[in-house]
Design an enzyme around this catalytic site. Structure first.
Site, mmCIF file in Angstrom:
data_model
loop_
_atom_site.group_PDB
_atom_site.id
_atom_site.type_symbol
_atom_site.label_atom_id
_atom_site.label_comp_id
_atom_site.label_asym_id
_atom_site.label_seq_id
_atom_site.Cartn_x
_atom_site.Cartn_y
_atom_site.Cartn_z
ATOM 1 N N ASN A 133 0.908 -1.279 -0.140
ATOM 2 C CA ASN A 133 0.007 0.131 -0.006
ATOM 3 C C ASN A 133 1.021 1.256 -0.022
ATOM 4 O O ASN A 133 1.619 1.646 0.846
ATOM 5 C CB ASN A 133 -0.675 0.121 1.150
ATOM 6 C CG ASN A 133 -1.588 1.117 1.283
ATOM 7 O OD1 ASN A 133 -1.501 2.629 0.865
ATOM 8 N ND2 ASN A 133 -2.821 1.050 1.904
ATOM 9 N N GLU B 195 -4.009 1.895 -3.098
ATOM 10 C CA GLU B 195 -4.143 3.129 -2.706
ATOM 11 C C GLU B 195 -3.274 3.957 -3.675
ATOM 12 O O GLU B 195 -2.461 4.911 -3.078
ATOM 13 C CB GLU B 195 -3.872 3.616 -1.202
ATOM 14 C CG GLU B 195 -4.740 4.421 -0.628
ATOM 15 C CD GLU B 195 -4.537 4.759 0.915
ATOM 16 O OE1 GLU B 195 -5.282 5.692 1.323
ATOM 17 O OE2 GLU B 195 -3.884 3.928 1.462
ATOM 18 N N TYR C 243 -7.750 -3.621 -2.201
ATOM 19 C CA TYR C 243 -7.686 -2.622 -1.064
ATOM 20 C C TYR C 243 -9.099 -2.456 -0.329
ATOM 21 O O TYR C 243 -10.075 -2.005 -0.755
ATOM 22 C CB TYR C 243 -7.174 -1.141 -1.863
ATOM 23 C CG TYR C 243 -7.369 -0.069 -0.720
ATOM 24 C CD1 TYR C 243 -6.831 -0.034 0.549
ATOM 25 C CD2 TYR C 243 -7.950 1.096 -0.953
ATOM 26 C CE1 TYR C 243 -6.776 0.807 1.437
ATOM 27 C CE2 TYR C 243 -7.763 2.288 -0.226
ATOM 28 C CZ TYR C 243 -7.521 2.071 1.015
ATOM 29 O OH TYR C 243 -7.272 3.044 1.837
ATOM 30 N N ASP D 268 -3.829 -4.636 1.205
ATOM 31 C CA ASP D 268 -4.320 -4.160 2.511
ATOM 32 C C ASP D 268 -5.684 -4.628 2.628
ATOM 33 O O ASP D 268 -6.505 -3.785 2.131
ATOM 34 C CB ASP D 268 -4.059 -2.700 2.494
ATOM 35 C CG ASP D 268 -4.556 -1.760 3.591
ATOM 36 O OD1 ASP D 268 -4.903 -2.585 4.533
ATOM 37 O OD2 ASP D 268 -4.408 -0.729 3.526
ATOM 38 N N ASN E 72 -6.973 -4.417 5.599
ATOM 39 C CA ASN E 72 -7.433 -3.267 6.868
ATOM 40 C C ASN E 72 -8.033 -4.261 7.990
ATOM 41 O O ASN E 72 -9.048 -3.753 8.418
ATOM 42 C CB ASN E 72 -8.509 -2.592 6.259
ATOM 43 C CG ASN E 72 -7.926 -1.132 6.083
ATOM 44 O OD1 ASN E 72 -7.209 -0.490 6.625
ATOM 45 N ND2 ASN E 72 -8.206 -0.426 4.790
ATOM 46 N N ASP F 39 3.083 4.731 4.887
ATOM 47 C CA ASP F 39 2.767 4.231 6.348
ATOM 48 C C ASP F 39 2.761 3.084 6.395
ATOM 49 O O ASP F 39 2.640 2.324 7.549
ATOM 50 C CB ASP F 39 1.528 5.118 6.831
ATOM 51 C CG ASP F 39 0.474 4.995 5.910
ATOM 52 O OD1 ASP F 39 0.636 4.455 4.560
ATOM 53 O OD2 ASP F 39 -0.815 5.269 6.286
#
Length: 252
Positions: free
Chosen positions: A7, A35, A105, A144, A146, A240
């Protein structure tokens, strides 16, 4: 075969932070990103030797996925065929001779879990689609997702319980995915290792390694024998998140 997923939290931003050099140094056969935060024509990325596939969100500067691959896929599919998810460019599917690769994502359920219902619907739709594909050949899901699945997957599990990414609902959906016939590749090879793939930009989280493991390579049970290595490359900066790696052993 080496697969990387990252990501990048904005492809145009990470390109200014040595993305191309990192990309070249990693020398992956397939490099998936999430992203991207861009639209068609907003970047001219020169990656010699790679086919490039992008899936853009309709909303500008938001979401988006992409895959760069040395081997040309047999088929490219953008989205799950469900407009409420596909409008956000969240899922890119490439078919190769020996497996399907899904770059996801997964939606963030957001503060106070205000988007949890949307997230739950996405999880269900993705799982159903993965199980359908897995009847034909192995399926590899990367991206990702999440969610930190277990307490070991984040630094501060007690204070984050019921927060986005560590709610019971999200964790249970990931368990449901695994129970339907899939393997968390990193955890299967590293059952006790505490290693993270995302850190908040606040509170010196990365410096203090107060992170979360929310980026995954998930492999269908019929692809278990393909898994050679799974790692989290947390010495690589620029986002990040850090990249994650899956190495496969493929026969002829």
């Amino acid at each position: 075969m080496k697969l990387i997923s990252w990501n990048v939290n904005g492809l145009r931003a990470v390109v200014k932070k040595d993305f191309v050099k990192i990309f070249q140094d990693l020398d992956a056969d397939i490099f998936s990103i999430q992203e991207t935060k861009l639209q068609e024509g907003q970047i001219d990325l020169e990656l010699p030797g790679y086919h490039q596939y992008f899936f853009y969100a309709q909303k500008k500067g938001y979401s988006g996925t992409a895959i760069f691959t040395k081997e040309e896929p047999l088929n490219v599919q953008k989205g799950l065929g469900i407009p409420e998810f596909d409008d956000e460019g969240r899922t890119l599917i490439l078919e190769f001779p020996q497996f399907y690769l899904i770059d996801s994502y997964t939606p963030n359920s957001q503060q106070k879990l205000k988007r949890l219902d949307y997230r739950m619907r996405y999880d269900d739709a993705l799982r159903d689609y993965m199980n359908e594909l897995a009847t034909k050949k192995p399926v590899i899901l990367c991206g990702d997702l999440n969610v930190a699945h277990e307490e070991i997957d984040l630094k501060n599990d007690k204070t984050n319980h019921k927060n986005p990414g560590f709610s019971d609902e999200e964790r249970n959906k990931f368990t449901e995915l695994l129970n339907s016939g899939f393997i968390d590749s990193f955890r299967s090879l590293h059952p006790d290792e505490e290693k993270y793939s995302w850190w908040s930009y606040r509170f010196n989280a990365r410096k203090n390694n107060a992170g979360w493991r929310i980026d995954y390579f998930v492999v269908s049970n019929n692809g278990k024998d393909l898994i050679q290595k799974a790692d989290i490359l947390n010495d690589i900066y620029g986002s990040d998140h850090c990249p994650i790696e899956l190495d496969l052993t493929l026969g002829d």
